[in-house]
Scaffold this motif. Structure first.
Motif, PDB file in Angstrom:
ATOM      1  N   THR A 188       0.838  -1.200   0.000  1.00  0.00           N
ATOM      2  CA  THR A 188       0.000   0.000   0.000  1.00  0.00           C
ATOM      3  C   THR A 188       0.876   1.254   0.000  1.00  0.00           C
ATOM      4  O   THR A 188       0.628   2.207  -0.745  1.00  0.00           O
ATOM      5  CB  THR A 188      -0.936  -0.002   1.221  1.00  0.00           C
TER       6      THR A 188
ATOM      7  N   ASP B 299      -6.617  -1.797  -3.951  1.00  0.00           N
ATOM      8  CA  ASP B 299      -5.834  -2.422  -2.886  1.00  0.00           C
ATOM      9  C   ASP B 299      -6.558  -3.684  -2.451  1.00  0.00           C
ATOM     10  O   ASP B 299      -7.776  -3.668  -2.311  1.00  0.00           O
ATOM     11  CB  ASP B 299      -5.706  -1.425  -1.713  1.00  0.00           C
ATOM     12  N   GLU B 300      -5.824  -4.756  -2.224  1.00  0.00           N
ATOM     13  CA  GLU B 300      -6.421  -6.044  -1.823  1.00  0.00           C
ATOM     14  C   GLU B 300      -7.424  -6.512  -2.876  1.00  0.00           C
ATOM     15  O   GLU B 300      -8.598  -6.750  -2.595  1.00  0.00           O
ATOM     16  CB  GLU B 300      -7.127  -5.909  -0.460  1.00  0.00           C
TER      17      GLU B 300
HETATM   18 MG   LIG Z   1      -1.966  -2.948   2.240  1.00  0.00          MG
END
Ligand SMILES: [Mg+2]
Ligand SMILES: Nc1ncnc2c1ncn2[C@@H]1O[C@H](COP(=O)(O)OP(=O)(O)O)[C@@H](O)[C@H]1O
Ligand SMILES: [Zn+2]
Length: 511
Positions: free
Chosen positions: A228, A305-306
């Motif tokens: 991230t 993200d993810e």
């Molecule tokens: Mg992350």
């Protein structure tokens, strides 16, 4: 008496002039024709209240408001002001012969004060194109409209100010913004810097390549590896927006009502929607189609993200726009298009527990689980991602190293230089701006490799079990690596590096 005023309707990122005809005659009806939605009918109440409060009256005769053309959907309360002024003029309460010179837009509250509207930039562009002298609109929208030159942007706070302007009691200086100056002196608003990231040189290198060639990239690694953190630093090294790109992107944000009083966007957007996002919010849609996150990211970055946490349907609806770089939303009568040329950066854990392939920790996922996890994203998206990067956590030694990491300001000029090479390369192709955007035939023509390179690629594909679809991706990335190196020829080391970025294609990566 018949009065004409002009408003505007936005469809997609384009505006269409709406003619509003008001006729006052014998009778006691009030009605609006021309396919208006409920909001316009409700505007009768607001207009009546505002007129009364300001000492005007709603004619006690028959009032017909006709909005044309009928086949364009007119949504929202933004026509309050042009309808109100039309009624006042048709009933001889407004004395002017200049109504036809302006596009007039604005939603009114019950006291006649104006609220901001959406889509002002396309409306202003269309107004100038059609030769209107100016545009009358709520104060909050003035800067947005002033991006357009040679159009008088008359900002008013209320219906009364508009009346006073037309009757010559109030002089309003057109709002002016030196867009070009603002644009040239724009500072990158993304302050998170690559210098904050210790080590991870190989990942930074991959992100530099991604930024240079506009390549989609996915980072795979355990929790806490810094995925991230790294992704959030990507915007700090992107090439600057061109004026043309800035206008395109600002138009989309204007339609979505996301400019918050500001004018031209001067930096590339970076959008990071949460994984609970709906299909419509991501790709756009709704009864009056609005742009989604992929279009708000136009000419910038979309960060997912993810990735495996996103709903499967969400990942599937992204597939086509990723390929076509625009999204088409079909409605009964029209089909609306929003541009969606964005760079995708995604992150994911390698497995549900997060520790598959981890140097120290043990993965506790059962057999088949890792593959299943990967499959969730592989079908819809992995095919369209040029760079796969495995992120391992930095070691204690790397973390505590005192050597200063390279800053974004040091990396960015290299990206810029590589982009300039591409601009030259694609100058005759208006639809292609970066290596990532090359269609297959262009890859063949512009990514030639020598016999040694061909050998290497053949061996790699066989040994690593790379698929045919990986082939074009490798060539495009190798092209960008050669551009960063400043060489016309794609050399063997460029190919070798590009091959490294296909880890998820490898047969048996997960098992
Ligand atoms: Mg992350
Ligand atoms: N290479 C690094 N240099 C400096 N800090 C790091 C690095 N890697 C991780 N961190 C720290 O660890 C935190 C967690 O990283 P994060 O980016 O959230 O990992 P991930 O997204 O891979 O789970 C970061 O906010 C940062 O404080
Ligand atoms: Zn696991």
């Amino acid at each position: 008496m018949l009065t004409k005023t002009f408003g505007s309707a936005v469809q997609g990122v384009n505006a269409y002039t709406i003619t509003i005809e008001v006729v006052v005659s014998a009778g006691t009806l009030f009605y609006v024709v021309g396919l208006p939605d409920n909001a316009i009918k409700e505007s009768q109440q607001r207009i009546e209240a505002a007129l009364k409060l300001r000492g005007y009256r709603m004619p006690r005769t028959k009032v017909v408001v006709n909005m044309a053309p009928a086949d364009i959907r007119k949504e929202g309360a933004a026509y309050d002001l042009p309808i109100a002024l039309g009624i006042l003029h048709a009933s001889q309460q407004l004395n002017t012969d200049r109504l036809h010179e302006y596009i007039i837009m604005g939603e009114m509250s019950l006291d006649g004060n104006l609220r901001p509207i959406r889509g002002v930039l396309p409306i202003a562009i269309q107004a100038r194109k059609e030769g209107f002298k100016g545009i009358i609109l709520p104060k909050e929208n003035a800067e947005e409209a002033a991006i357009v030159n040679n159009l008088d942007v008359i900002a008013v706070a209320s219906m009364q100010e508009a009346i006073d302007f037309f009757e010559g009691r109030l002089e309003i200086e057109p709002t002016k913004v030196d867009t070009r100056d603002l644009f040239l002196h724009a500072v990158n608003k993304y302050t998170a810097d690559f210098a904050d990231v210790q080590g991870q040189e190989n990942i930074k290198r991959a992100l530099e390549i991604a930024a240079a060639g506009g390549h989609n990239v996915i980072m795979i690694g355990p929790p806490g590896a810094g995925k991230t953190m790294l992704a959030k630093r990507l915007p700090s090294i992107l090439p600057p927006l061109s004026m043309q790109e800035a206008l395109e992107t600002t138009k989309i944000h204007s339609v979505a009502g996301k400019l918050a009083g500001g004018g031209l966007l001067s930096t590339r957007p970076f959008r990071a929607p949460h994984h609970t996002i709906s299909d419509v919010a991501l790709v756009g849609g709704g009864s009056n189609p609005q742009p989604g996150e992929i279009s708000l990211s136009h000419n910038g970055v979309l960060f997912l993200d993810e990735l495996p946490e996103f709903k499967r349907t969400v990942l599937e609806v992204m597939r086509q726009p990723l390929e076509e770089r625009r999204v088409t939303i079909s409605r009964a009568k029209v089909s609306i298009e929003f541009p969606a040329n964005f760079m995708l950066i995604a992150s994911m854990n390698p497995c549900p527990c997060g520790y598959y392939n981890h140097p120290e920790k043990e993965c506790v996922c059962g057999p088949g689980v890792v593959q299943k996890y990967l499959n969730k994203v592989s079908g819809p998206l992995l095919d369209r991602i040029d760079l796969h990067v495995e992120v391992t956590p930095v070691t204690f030694d790397q973390m505590t190293e005192t050597r200063k990491a390279e800053t974004s300001a040091e990396i960015q000029p290299r990206v810029d230089k590589a982009r300039q090479v591409q601009e030259m390369r694609f100058k005759d192709y208006p639809d292609v701006h970066s290596n990532a955007m090359m269609p297959p035939q262009m890859v063949k023509d512009l990514c030639e490799i020598n016999p040694a390179g061909r050998m290497l690629l053949k061996t790699a594909m066989e040994r690593l079990g790379l698929s045919a679809r990986a082939y074009d991706r490798i060539l495009k990335v190798a092209r960008t690596i050669a551009d960063l190196a400043g060489t016309e020829e794609i050399q063997i080391q460029h190919l070798a590096e590009a091959i490294q970025y296909r880890s998820l294609d490898r047969e048996g990566w997960a098992g």
